[in-house]
Scaffold this motif. Structure first.
Motif, PDB file in Angstrom:
ATOM      1  N   LEU A  88      30.674   8.550  93.760  1.00 22.12           N
ATOM      2  CA  LEU A  88      30.316   9.543  94.436  1.00 22.12           C
ATOM      3  C   LEU A  88      31.105  10.729  93.923  1.00 22.12           C
ATOM      4  O   LEU A  88      32.168  10.633  94.029  1.00 22.12           O
ATOM      5  CB  LEU A  88      30.731   9.259  95.897  1.00 22.12           C
ATOM      6  CG  LEU A  88      30.016   7.756  96.451  1.00 22.12           C
ATOM      7  CD1 LEU A  88      30.717   7.439  97.992  1.00 22.12           C
ATOM      8  CD2 LEU A  88      28.638   7.816  96.439  1.00 22.12           C
ATOM      9  N   SER A  89      30.481  11.693  93.670  1.00 26.19           N
ATOM     10  CA  SER A  89      31.164  12.960  93.286  1.00 26.19           C
ATOM     11  C   SER A  89      31.777  13.979  94.331  1.00 26.19           C
ATOM     12  O   SER A  89      31.472  13.687  95.528  1.00 26.19           O
ATOM     13  CB  SER A  89      30.006  13.743  92.384  1.00 26.19           C
ATOM     14  OG  SER A  89      29.537  13.331  91.113  1.00 26.19           O
ATOM     15  N   GLY A  90      32.476  14.587  93.801  1.00 28.84           N
ATOM     16  CA  GLY A  90      33.234  15.382  94.703  1.00 28.84           C
ATOM     17  C   GLY A  90      32.262  16.901  95.318  1.00 28.84           C
ATOM     18  O   GLY A  90      31.371  17.112  94.652  1.00 28.84           O
ATOM     19  N   LEU A  91      33.178  17.944  96.036  1.00 25.31           N
ATOM     20  CA  LEU A  91      32.371  18.831  96.467  1.00 25.31           C
ATOM     21  C   LEU A  91      31.786  19.926  95.528  1.00 25.31           C
ATOM     22  O   LEU A  91      32.420  19.988  94.629  1.00 25.31           O
ATOM     23  CB  LEU A  91      33.654  19.598  97.305  1.00 25.31           C
ATOM     24  CG  LEU A  91      33.236  20.655  98.382  1.00 25.31           C
ATOM     25  CD1 LEU A  91      32.376  20.212  99.464  1.00 25.31           C
ATOM     26  CD2 LEU A  91      34.592  21.341  98.858  1.00 25.31           C
ATOM     27  N   THR A  92      30.547  20.419  95.973  1.00 24.85           N
ATOM     28  CA  THR A  92      29.765  21.185  94.888  1.00 24.85           C
ATOM     29  C   THR A  92      29.123  20.650  93.629  1.00 24.85           C
ATOM     30  O   THR A  92      28.384  21.127  92.961  1.00 24.85           O
ATOM     31  CB  THR A  92      30.602  22.553  94.577  1.00 24.85           C
ATOM     32  OG1 THR A  92      31.584  22.105  93.364  1.00 24.85           O
ATOM     33  CG2 THR A  92      31.112  23.018  95.636  1.00 24.85           C
ATOM     34  N   CYS A  93      29.357  19.307  93.453  1.00 25.54           N
ATOM     35  CA  CYS A  93      29.047  18.528  92.335  1.00 25.54           C
ATOM     36  C   CYS A  93      27.300  17.991  92.467  1.00 25.54           C
ATOM     37  O   CYS A  93      26.742  18.114  93.628  1.00 25.54           O
ATOM     38  CB  CYS A  93      29.735  17.350  92.002  1.00 25.54           C
ATOM     39  SG  CYS A  93      31.303  17.482  91.455  1.00 25.54           S
ATOM     40  N   THR A  94      26.892  17.598  91.345  1.00 20.64           N
ATOM     41  CA  THR A  94      25.567  17.242  91.478  1.00 20.64           C
ATOM     42  C   THR A  94      25.740  15.718  90.763  1.00 20.64           C
ATOM     43  O   THR A  94      26.466  15.514  90.441  1.00 20.64           O
ATOM     44  CB  THR A  94      24.438  17.899  90.748  1.00 20.64           C
ATOM     45  OG1 THR A  94      24.667  17.906  89.330  1.00 20.64           O
ATOM     46  CG2 THR A  94      24.519  19.327  91.143  1.00 20.64           C
ATOM     47  N   GLU A  95      24.354  15.086  90.534  1.00 17.91           N
ATOM     48  CA  GLU A  95      24.426  13.738  89.851  1.00 17.91           C
ATOM     49  C   GLU A  95      24.921  13.853  88.203  1.00 17.91           C
ATOM     50  O   GLU A  95      25.374  13.155  87.525  1.00 17.91           O
ATOM     51  CB  GLU A  95      23.276  12.908  89.827  1.00 17.91           C
ATOM     52  CG  GLU A  95      22.018  13.648  88.971  1.00 17.91           C
ATOM     53  CD  GLU A  95      21.710  15.098  89.265  1.00 17.91           C
ATOM     54  OE1 GLU A  95      21.084  15.695  88.608  1.00 17.91           O
ATOM     55  OE2 GLU A  95      21.787  15.367  90.522  1.00 17.91           O
ATOM     56  N   THR A 153      24.876  22.878 101.060  1.00 19.94           N
ATOM     57  CA  THR A 153      24.430  22.477  99.728  1.00 19.94           C
ATOM     58  C   THR A 153      25.622  22.054  98.920  1.00 19.94           C
ATOM     59  O   THR A 153      26.533  23.027  98.645  1.00 19.94           O
ATOM     60  CB  THR A 153      23.770  23.436  99.119  1.00 19.94           C
ATOM     61  OG1 THR A 153      22.768  23.762 100.207  1.00 19.94           O
ATOM     62  CG2 THR A 153      23.222  23.091  97.722  1.00 19.94           C
ATOM     63  N   GLY A 154      25.752  20.795  98.423  1.00 22.98           N
ATOM     64  CA  GLY A 154      27.054  20.520  97.660  1.00 22.98           C
ATOM     65  C   GLY A 154      28.068  19.795  98.422  1.00 22.98           C
ATOM     66  O   GLY A 154      29.140  19.409  97.874  1.00 22.98           O
ATOM     67  N   ALA A 155      27.802  19.863  99.774  1.00 23.02           N
ATOM     68  CA  ALA A 155      28.946  19.472 100.498  1.00 23.02           C
ATOM     69  C   ALA A 155      28.343  18.467 101.648  1.00 23.02           C
ATOM     70  O   ALA A 155      28.564  18.495 102.810  1.00 23.02           O
ATOM     71  CB  ALA A 155      29.604  20.591 101.212  1.00 23.02           C
ATOM     72  N   GLY A 156      27.821  17.289 101.101  1.00 23.29           N
ATOM     73  CA  GLY A 156      27.370  16.307 102.189  1.00 23.29           C
ATOM     74  C   GLY A 156      28.480  15.653 102.863  1.00 23.29           C
ATOM     75  O   GLY A 156      28.167  14.596 103.758  1.00 23.29           O
ATOM     76  N   PHE A 157      29.554  15.398 102.209  1.00 28.44           N
ATOM     77  CA  PHE A 157      30.559  14.444 102.605  1.00 28.44           C
ATOM     78  C   PHE A 157      30.357  13.095 102.886  1.00 28.44           C
ATOM     79  O   PHE A 157      31.063  12.321 103.476  1.00 28.44           O
ATOM     80  CB  PHE A 157      31.378  15.084 103.875  1.00 28.44           C
ATOM     81  CG  PHE A 157      32.061  16.176 103.581  1.00 28.44           C
ATOM     82  CD1 PHE A 157      33.424  16.453 103.168  1.00 28.44           C
ATOM     83  CD2 PHE A 157      31.495  17.654 103.687  1.00 28.44           C
ATOM     84  CE1 PHE A 157      34.214  17.540 102.874  1.00 28.44           C
ATOM     85  CE2 PHE A 157      32.304  18.662 103.291  1.00 28.44           C
ATOM     86  CZ  PHE A 157      33.632  18.535 102.818  1.00 28.44           C
ATOM     87  N   TYR A 158      29.106  12.453 102.367  1.00 26.26           N
ATOM     88  CA  TYR A 158      28.747  11.241 102.828  1.00 26.26           C
ATOM     89  C   TYR A 158      29.119  10.827 104.012  1.00 26.26           C
ATOM     90  O   TYR A 158      29.493   9.670 104.295  1.00 26.26           O
ATOM     91  CB  TYR A 158      29.710  10.506 101.673  1.00 26.26           C
ATOM     92  CG  TYR A 158      29.800  10.902 100.107  1.00 26.26           C
ATOM     93  CD1 TYR A 158      28.433  10.570  99.513  1.00 26.26           C
ATOM     94  CD2 TYR A 158      30.478  11.642  99.835  1.00 26.26           C
ATOM     95  CE1 TYR A 158      28.234  10.922  98.293  1.00 26.26           C
ATOM     96  CE2 TYR A 158      30.500  12.042  98.495  1.00 26.26           C
ATOM     97  CZ  TYR A 158      29.257  11.700  97.628  1.00 26.26           C
ATOM     98  OH  TYR A 158      28.927  12.379  96.235  1.00 26.26           O
ATOM     99  N   HIS A 164      35.515  10.693  93.508  1.00 26.79           N
ATOM    100  CA  HIS A 164      36.477  12.040  93.380  1.00 26.79           C
ATOM    101  C   HIS A 164      36.479  12.936  94.282  1.00 26.79           C
ATOM    102  O   HIS A 164      35.513  13.304  94.842  1.00 26.79           O
ATOM    103  CB  HIS A 164      36.228  12.508  91.817  1.00 26.79           C
ATOM    104  CG  HIS A 164      37.241  13.563  91.783  1.00 26.79           C
ATOM    105  ND1 HIS A 164      36.699  15.064  91.805  1.00 26.79           N
ATOM    106  CD2 HIS A 164      38.403  13.687  91.401  1.00 26.79           C
ATOM    107  CE1 HIS A 164      37.829  15.719  91.420  1.00 26.79           C
ATOM    108  NE2 HIS A 164      38.822  15.129  91.083  1.00 26.79           N
ATOM    109  N   SER A 165      37.634  13.393  94.858  1.00 25.81           N
ATOM    110  CA  SER A 165      37.744  14.241  95.696  1.00 25.81           C
ATOM    111  C   SER A 165      36.963  13.975  97.120  1.00 25.81           C
ATOM    112  O   SER A 165      37.101  12.830  97.721  1.00 25.81           O
ATOM    113  CB  SER A 165      37.298  15.653  95.246  1.00 25.81           C
ATOM    114  OG  SER A 165      37.467  16.846  96.064  1.00 25.81           O
ATOM    115  N   MET A 166      35.891  14.738  97.326  1.00 24.11           N
ATOM    116  CA  MET A 166      35.003  14.266  98.645  1.00 24.11           C
ATOM    117  C   MET A 166      34.414  13.072  98.243  1.00 24.11           C
ATOM    118  O   MET A 166      34.348  12.080  99.419  1.00 24.11           O
ATOM    119  CB  MET A 166      33.840  15.448  98.690  1.00 24.11           C
ATOM    120  CG  MET A 166      32.701  15.134  99.805  1.00 24.11           C
ATOM    121  SD  MET A 166      31.502  16.197  99.786  1.00 24.11           S
ATOM    122  CE  MET A 166      30.716  15.891  98.526  1.00 24.11           C
TER     123      MET A 166
END
Length: 187
Positions: A51-58, A100-105, A147-149
């Motif tokens: 699971l990527s962090g804030l503002t990331c994509t796949e 956008t980029g901040a779904g926080f799971y 990482h991060s978020m």
């Protein structure tokens, strides 16, 4: 659900692929990356969800982390996008840390976000169902990290679902070791 392959690249004997699909949970198109190690051609493999962090994509993890060599020996790695994109809800791009980029799971509960921002349900239900239906995965041997978020997301997913994952780690370096231990047949 139909998967549309966006890309496929050979890497350490395996294949790094990116797919897009119409997501029921997110009510939009979603992308995810999956690395298929060489042994995936002939056997089921353990799966590690990143699971990527804030503002990331796949793309962030698959292009910057250098994980492919370890994954080529141990199993699949799945990296979803971090949030819905392109549905153009008012305010989704007004701040770098919300929208956008901040779904926080998590699954949001307020309008207008609750229709599309359902990352928890996407990561816990829809994505694993897609992966299990389309790739050679040992569904009882899944791990999750980020990482991060994505650290937050991995911990939330694991804590709310005891026993679902073989390991949960919120440090990128330690996570590769967890993946290696998860992939051992003795677990």
């Amino acid at each position: 659900v139909a998967l549309m392959q966006i890309s496929s690249n050979k890497c350490f004997g395996g294949l790094q692929k990116v797919f897009e699909h119409d997501s029921v949970e997110m009510n939009c198109k979603m992308k995810f990356a999956v690395y298929l190690p060489p042994k995936a051609e002939s056997e089921k493999c353990p799966a590690l969800y990143w699971l990527s962090g804030l503002t990331c994509t796949e793309q962030n993890f698959i292009s910057k982390s250098g994980y492919h060599q370890a994954a080529s020996e141990h199993g699949l790695v799945i990296a979803p996008d971090t949030s819905p994109r392109g549905y153009n809800s008012k305010g989704e791009d007004e701040s770098w840390d919300f929208g956008t980029g901040a779904g926080f799971y998590v699954d949001t509960t307020e309008d207008p976000w609750k229709t599309n921002y359902r990352m928890y349900s996407y990561v816990m239900e829809e994505l694993p169902q897609l992966i299990n239906a389309n790739f050679p995965v040992e569904s009882q041997r899944m791990s999750i990290f980020g990482h991060s978020m994505g650290d937050h997301g991995a911990l939330i997913c694991a804590l709310k679902n005891p026993g679902k994952y073989k390991s949960v780690v919120n440090s990128s370096v330690a996570s590769l070791f967890a993946f290696i231990s998860c992939s051992r047949k003795s677990l």
